[in-house]
Design a protein around this motif. Structure first.
Motif, mmCIF file in Angstrom:
data_model
loop_
_atom_site.group_PDB
_atom_site.id
_atom_site.type_symbol
_atom_site.label_atom_id
_atom_site.label_comp_id
_atom_site.label_asym_id
_atom_site.label_seq_id
_atom_site.Cartn_x
_atom_site.Cartn_y
_atom_site.Cartn_z
ATOM 1 N N ASN A 1 0.822 -1.207 0.000
ATOM 2 C CA ASN A 1 0.000 0.000 0.000
ATOM 3 C C ASN A 1 0.857 1.257 0.000
ATOM 4 O OD1 ASN A 1 -2.895 -0.776 0.081
ATOM 5 N ND2 ASN A 1 -2.126 -2.027 1.741
ATOM 6 N N ALA A 2 1.997 1.233 0.685
ATOM 7 C CA ALA A 2 2.892 2.394 0.672
ATOM 8 C C ALA A 2 3.470 2.612 -0.721
ATOM 9 C CB ALA A 2 4.016 2.201 1.688
ATOM 10 N N TRP A 3 3.683 1.521 -1.462
ATOM 11 C CA TRP A 3 4.207 1.626 -2.817
ATOM 12 C C TRP A 3 3.251 2.424 -3.712
ATOM 13 C CZ3 TRP A 3 8.879 0.161 -4.602
ATOM 14 C CH2 TRP A 3 9.062 0.141 -5.978
ATOM 15 N N ASN A 4 1.959 2.300 -3.490
ATOM 16 C CA ASN A 4 0.968 3.026 -4.297
ATOM 17 C C ASN A 4 0.703 4.438 -3.789
ATOM 18 O OD1 ASN A 4 0.509 0.949 -6.086
ATOM 19 N ND2 ASN A 4 -1.063 0.022 -4.806
ATOM 20 N N VAL A 5 0.967 4.700 -2.526
ATOM 21 C CA VAL A 5 0.570 5.969 -1.920
ATOM 22 C C VAL A 5 1.721 6.963 -1.813
ATOM 23 C CG1 VAL A 5 -0.289 6.999 0.222
ATOM 24 C CG2 VAL A 5 -1.338 4.941 -0.659
ATOM 25 N N VAL A 6 2.879 6.476 -1.433
ATOM 26 C CA VAL A 6 3.999 7.361 -1.107
ATOM 27 C C VAL A 6 4.915 7.532 -2.321
ATOM 28 C CG1 VAL A 6 6.026 7.604 0.367
ATOM 29 C CG2 VAL A 6 3.928 6.686 1.301
ATOM 30 N N HIS A 7 5.368 8.775 -2.519
ATOM 31 C CA HIS A 7 6.322 9.077 -3.593
ATOM 32 C C HIS A 7 7.413 9.978 -3.033
ATOM 33 C CE1 HIS A 7 7.866 9.805 -7.580
ATOM 34 N NE2 HIS A 7 7.847 11.101 -7.328
ATOM 35 N N PHE B 1 -7.899 6.886 -0.535
ATOM 36 C CA PHE B 1 -8.503 6.585 0.758
ATOM 37 C C PHE B 1 -8.378 5.117 1.155
ATOM 38 C CE2 PHE B 1 -12.237 5.871 3.519
ATOM 39 C CZ PHE B 1 -11.869 6.719 4.540
ATOM 40 N N GLY B 2 -8.674 4.201 0.246
ATOM 41 C CA GLY B 2 -8.611 2.773 0.565
ATOM 42 C C GLY B 2 -7.197 2.324 0.915
ATOM 43 N N HIS B 3 -6.240 2.790 0.136
ATOM 44 C CA HIS B 3 -4.851 2.427 0.406
ATOM 45 C C HIS B 3 -4.370 3.028 1.726
ATOM 46 C CE1 HIS B 3 -4.226 0.535 -3.453
ATOM 47 N NE2 HIS B 3 -4.725 1.593 -4.067
ATOM 48 N N LEU B 4 -4.798 4.243 2.011
ATOM 49 C CA LEU B 4 -4.385 4.885 3.271
ATOM 50 C C LEU B 4 -4.961 4.157 4.483
ATOM 51 C CD1 LEU B 4 -4.623 8.659 2.326
ATOM 52 C CD2 LEU B 4 -2.559 7.358 2.822
ATOM 53 N N ILE B 5 -6.195 3.662 4.353
ATOM 54 C CA ILE B 5 -6.802 2.920 5.469
ATOM 55 C C ILE B 5 -6.013 1.645 5.751
ATOM 56 C CG2 ILE B 5 -8.828 1.541 6.092
ATOM 57 C CD1 ILE B 5 -10.256 3.934 5.935
ATOM 58 N N PHE B 6 -5.719 0.879 4.694
ATOM 59 C CA PHE B 6 -4.959 -0.353 4.891
ATOM 60 C C PHE B 6 -3.520 -0.064 5.318
ATOM 61 C CE2 PHE B 6 -8.308 -2.355 2.249
ATOM 62 C CZ PHE B 6 -8.668 -3.336 3.163
ATOM 63 N N LEU B 7 -2.957 1.039 4.861
ATOM 64 C CA LEU B 7 -1.615 1.437 5.284
ATOM 65 C C LEU B 7 -1.602 1.742 6.777
ATOM 66 C CD1 LEU B 7 1.225 2.067 4.122
ATOM 67 C CD2 LEU B 7 0.469 4.416 3.896
ATOM 68 N N ALA B 8 -2.586 2.479 7.245
ATOM 69 C CA ALA B 8 -2.671 2.799 8.674
ATOM 70 C C ALA B 8 -2.966 1.553 9.508
ATOM 71 C CB ALA B 8 -3.748 3.855 8.903
ATOM 72 N N LEU B 9 -3.849 0.689 9.030
ATOM 73 C CA LEU B 9 -4.177 -0.538 9.758
ATOM 74 C C LEU B 9 -2.963 -1.461 9.851
ATOM 75 C CD1 LEU B 9 -6.433 -2.115 11.169
ATOM 76 C CD2 LEU B 9 -7.013 -3.095 8.952
ATOM 77 N N VAL C 1 17.084 19.139 -3.203
ATOM 78 C CA VAL C 1 15.730 19.142 -2.659
ATOM 79 C C VAL C 1 15.167 17.724 -2.681
ATOM 80 C CG1 VAL C 1 13.390 20.034 -2.932
ATOM 81 C CG2 VAL C 1 15.350 21.491 -3.458
ATOM 82 N N VAL C 2 14.658 17.279 -1.532
ATOM 83 C CA VAL C 2 13.992 15.982 -1.432
ATOM 84 C C VAL C 2 12.515 16.250 -1.148
ATOM 85 C CG1 VAL C 2 13.860 13.810 -0.184
ATOM 86 C CG2 VAL C 2 16.080 14.872 -0.588
ATOM 87 N N ALA C 3 11.648 15.700 -1.990
ATOM 88 C CA ALA C 3 10.205 15.903 -1.833
ATOM 89 C C ALA C 3 9.540 14.578 -1.451
ATOM 90 C CB ALA C 3 9.600 16.432 -3.127
ATOM 91 N N PHE C 4 8.665 14.641 -0.494
ATOM 92 C CA PHE C 4 7.910 13.488 -0.003
ATOM 93 C C PHE C 4 6.443 13.797 -0.213
ATOM 94 C CE2 PHE C 4 5.728 11.292 3.491
ATOM 95 C CZ PHE C 4 6.168 9.996 3.266
ATOM 96 N N SER C 5 5.755 13.012 -1.023
ATOM 97 C CA SER C 5 4.342 13.279 -1.284
ATOM 98 C C SER C 5 3.513 12.032 -0.998
ATOM 99 C CB SER C 5 4.129 13.734 -2.725
ATOM 100 O OG SER C 5 4.514 12.731 -3.621
#
Length: 126
Positions: A70-76, A96-104, A87-91
């Protein structure tokens, strides 16, 4: 792999279910004193299939794999040189679905790591 991208929510849920079951049984016993949860775990661990499903590799590895997928799809993360500055950018994408499973998955990893630490922590008198 294409099916995995489309059904990542179901795959993440399947990876998280053994850890959710194990941690909820532990919470029911530790917080509420419900001994039936431990008896259910003992009865299930007598069977070979459940020994595999509730093994430490599956219980800890499932949330870890779900977190990474899930982090692979959400975090860049990107790095670039802009005006002679590095400059290092974190986005984070708002999926929503991926973030829920990432947090869980992250919460389950934290709970299981704390549980493993507390179970193995011993006070030694000197």
């Amino acid at each position: 792999m294409h099916l995995l991208k489309r059904k990542l929510g179901l795959f993440s849920l399947a990876l998280l279910l053994p850890a959710l079951f194990f941690s909820s049984a532990g919470i029911l016993y530790a917080v509420f004193g419900l001994e039936a949860a431990n008896r259910l775990l003992e009865a299930m661990l007598a069977q070979t299939v459940f020994k595999f499903l509730l093994s430490p590799v599956v219980v800890l590895g499932g949330p870890l794999v779900a977190f990474v997928l899930n982090a692979w799809n959400v975090v860049h993360i990107s790095a670039d040189v802009v005006n002679e500055e590095f400059v290092v950018a974190f986005s984070v994408k708002r999926l929503f679905g991926h973030l829920i499973f990432l947090a869980l998955a992250g919460g389950l990893l934290l709970v299981l790591a704390c549980y493993a630490f507390v179970e193995n922590f011993k006070i030694v008198a000197r």
